[in-house]
Design an enzyme around this catalytic site. Sequence first.
Site, short mmCIF file in Angstrom:
data_model
loop_
_atom_site.label_atom_id
_atom_site.label_comp_id
_atom_site.label_asym_id
_atom_site.label_seq_id
_atom_site.Cartn_x
_atom_site.Cartn_y
_atom_site.Cartn_z
N ALA A 68 0.84 -1.19 0.00
CA ALA A 68 0.00 0.00 0.00
C ALA A 68 0.88 1.24 0.00
O ALA A 68 2.06 1.19 0.33
CB ALA A 68 -0.91 -0.01 1.22
N GLY A 107 -0.16 -5.31 0.47
CA GLY A 107 -1.27 -5.23 -0.46
C GLY A 107 -0.95 -5.85 -1.81
O GLY A 107 -1.84 -6.32 -2.52
N GLU A 110 -1.70 -9.38 -1.42
CA GLU A 110 -3.15 -9.52 -1.32
C GLU A 110 -3.81 -9.43 -2.70
O GLU A 110 -4.78 -10.15 -2.98
CB GLU A 110 -3.71 -8.46 -0.36
CG GLU A 110 -3.36 -8.75 1.10
CD GLU A 110 -3.89 -7.72 2.06
OE1 GLU A 110 -4.67 -8.08 2.95
OE2 GLU A 110 -3.53 -6.53 1.92
N GLU A 130 2.87 -6.33 7.25
CA GLU A 130 2.13 -5.23 7.89
C GLU A 130 2.39 -5.09 9.38
O GLU A 130 2.31 -3.98 9.93
CB GLU A 130 0.63 -5.39 7.64
CG GLU A 130 0.17 -5.04 6.24
CD GLU A 130 0.28 -6.19 5.25
OE1 GLU A 130 -0.26 -6.07 4.15
OE2 GLU A 130 0.91 -7.22 5.59
#
Length: 703
Positions: A68, A107, A110, A130
Site C-alpha cells: 500500500a 497489499g 493480497e 504489515e
Amino acid sequence: MLENGVSGVVKTEIRDGLAILTIDNPPVNALGIDVRRGLSQAIENVSKDTQVRAVVITCAGRTFISGADIREFGKPFQPPGLTDVISQIDGCNKPVIAAIHGVALGGGLEVALGCHFRIATKDAKLGLPEVRLGLLPGAGGTQRLPRAVGPELAVRMIVSGEPISAAAALNSGLIDEIVDGSAATGGETFARTILAEETPIRRLRDDDSKLLAARNDRTIFAEAVAAVNKKNRGLEAPVAAADAVGWSLDLPFDEALTRESDAFLKLMNGDQSKAQRYAFFAERDAAKIVDLPAGTEPRRVATVAIIGAGTMGGGIAMSFANAGVPVTLIELAQEPLDHGLNIIRKNYEATAARSGLSADWVSERLNLIKGAVGLAEAKDADLVVEAVYETMAVKLDVFKKLDQLAKPGAVLATNTSFLDINKIGAATKRPQDVIGLHFFSPANVMRLCEIVRGYETAPDVLATGLAVARRIGKVPVVVGVCHGFVGNRMLMVRGKQADKLLLEGVLPQQLDAVITKFGMPMGPFAMLDLAGLDIGWRSRKDRGEISEIEDALCEAGRFGQKTGKGYYRYEQGSRSPLPDTEVENLITNTWARRGLKRRAVSDDEILDRILYPMINEGARILEEGIAARAGDIDVVWLYGYGWPIHRGGPMYYADEIGLARVAERLSYQSAIDGDASLRPNSLLSRLASSGQTFASFIRSRDH
C-alpha cells in the site's frame, strides 16, 4: 489493440485473447489511489470484452506491487478501497493470473491472492509485513493466505512479517509455477496453457481444503501461534493478526473479511501503529544527509580489510561475508588471528545447526573471510575498518601506520564507540578519507551503524559510509563528533541516573524490571553484566572517574556474565540474571557508610528519572547539531539499544507525553538533587514553552 487505463498508471494490452494489465507506478508500484482506480477500471473493461479469455496482471520496473501507499494512511479515504478492487479481481469471469517479479509485499501479495493463479520468477519474494507497521493485512490477506498455504504457515508469515522465497512459495502452494525470463512473458505462457487445458478457475475464498486439518485439531494452529509469538511481548498487531488468521477456521469468509477490516482500522488508529509508522519513515529519512552536495557519488568499494579479529572485528567481517562481500581479516600475530577465525567458524556452525542450514552455507561464508597477519595486508583495500582496542593511543598508532600503507583514495574507517574522529583523522595526512563506522555488538546481528563524520570527512567518503552500511544490511545514521556520539552519550546519562537510584534505595532487579516492563529487552544492570563491568571500570580509571557500587563489584572480581557474578549471579551455563544477596548487602553497606536513608521509590518515578534525562541529552545533541533530526536519534535507539518499536524512540516518546511535562519533571528533579545537568536544555525549554515538538526541529550540521 492498446488501451490505456483511466489513471495512466495501469495499461491494458490485448493480444490474441489475453489482456495484459501492466501497473507502472514508479519506483515500487505502490497501491496508491491512481493504481487502485486504474486496476478497477481495467478489470471492469476486460470482464465485458468478449475478445478477452484470460487476464494477466504484471508490473513494469524492478518489482511487482510492493504494498500500500502508506502516505495515504491517516488521510481521508478515496474509493475504491483495496478490498473492493481485490473482490473485483476475484469475481472476474475470466481466469486472472498474477505474474510476479521482485517482491509482492503487503497489499501487493493480497492482490495476487485475489487472482485465480500466481506465477513468479525464481528470485521473487512474497510476504505480508504489515505487523512491522503495527498493522495486519487488511484486504483479505489473513483469510486468503491460510487457504493458499494452510493456517500454520500463514500465521508464521503474517505474525513474523518475513517474506518467503519463490521456491518456498511454490512448495507451499502459494504460487503455481516458477518461470524463467520475464514475469510478463511467463504469465502469458501460463495463461495460454490453462486455457488450452481448460483448467477451472480457483478462487481461494471458496477453497477450504487446507483449513480442514486445523479445524479438526485446533492444537495444530495453537502451537503455530505460540511458536511465532514468543518474541512479540507488548505488541498488539501480532496478537491481532494471529486472531484474524484464526477466524479463517471459525467464520464464513465474508464475515471474517469484515472483522479483518475492523481490526485493521482499530490498529491503524492506535498509538502503537502510529509509533511504528513514524519509525518506518524515520529510518528512511535517516539515510538522507541534509547538507550533502547534490550529485555526490560514493567511492567504489570492491575490497575490504578489517583490522582486529576480536569480538567486534569478527562480527564486522561476518556482516560483510553475510552480504557476499569478501574481506581480509587482519591481526598482528597468528595466534589471535586463528582464535578470531575459530570464533567466526563456531558462530556460523551454531547458526547453521539452529536454523537447519547446510555445511555448504557455512563454507560459502567462511570462504569470503581471508585471514592475514600484518597491517601491510590492507595496502590494496578500498575500505579499511579498524576494530582494535578502544584506547586513543592504540588507534592513533594504527592510523599513522595505515596512512603510510593504504592506497590513495582508500576510505579509512574506525569502529570507535566514544573517541574523537577528528583527532584520529589528524593522525594521518588524509583526514578527508577518515570516517567513523560505529557498529554495535554483536556486529553480525545488530542492525545499527552510526556513520560518524569528522570536520574534514569528504562528502564522497560520507556517501561511501552510507552505501557500505546499506550494502551489508545495516541501518545507517549520520552523526557528528562528540564523546559517545548519539547512542552511548545518552546511555551514559542513563547510567548516571541508575547509579543515583541505587544510592536512594532501589535495587538492581527493581530498576531493571521497570525498564523491561516498558519494553526494553533488558535493564541497565543486566546489560552491564552482559557487556562486562570491567570494560567501564578500566575506562573510568583512565578518566579519573568513579562509580562507587560498580567499582566495588569489580574490585570483588564481579565482572558480569563472564565471571558468573556481576550485579546479578548466573548459574553455570545460564544467562538468566538472578538477584544476589551479596550485591544487596554491598548496596546496604554503602547506604550505611554514607549515612543515607533508604526510601521507597515508585516504578513511575524510576521510569521518569531514567528516561527524562536521556531525552534532555537528546535535546542537547539536536541543538549542537550532532544529529540532524529527532528521528535520527530515535533510529539509533530503536536499532542499537532495543528501544521498543511501538514506543517510537525516546524523542518521539517525549513528543507523545508532552515536552512541557518532561521539562517540568526535569526542573523538579534538578532542584531536589542540586544537579544542574538535569535542568531542561534550552531547546527543550523553548519547544516546551511554545507547544512545539522535537519532530518539528531539523538542523543541518555546522562545519
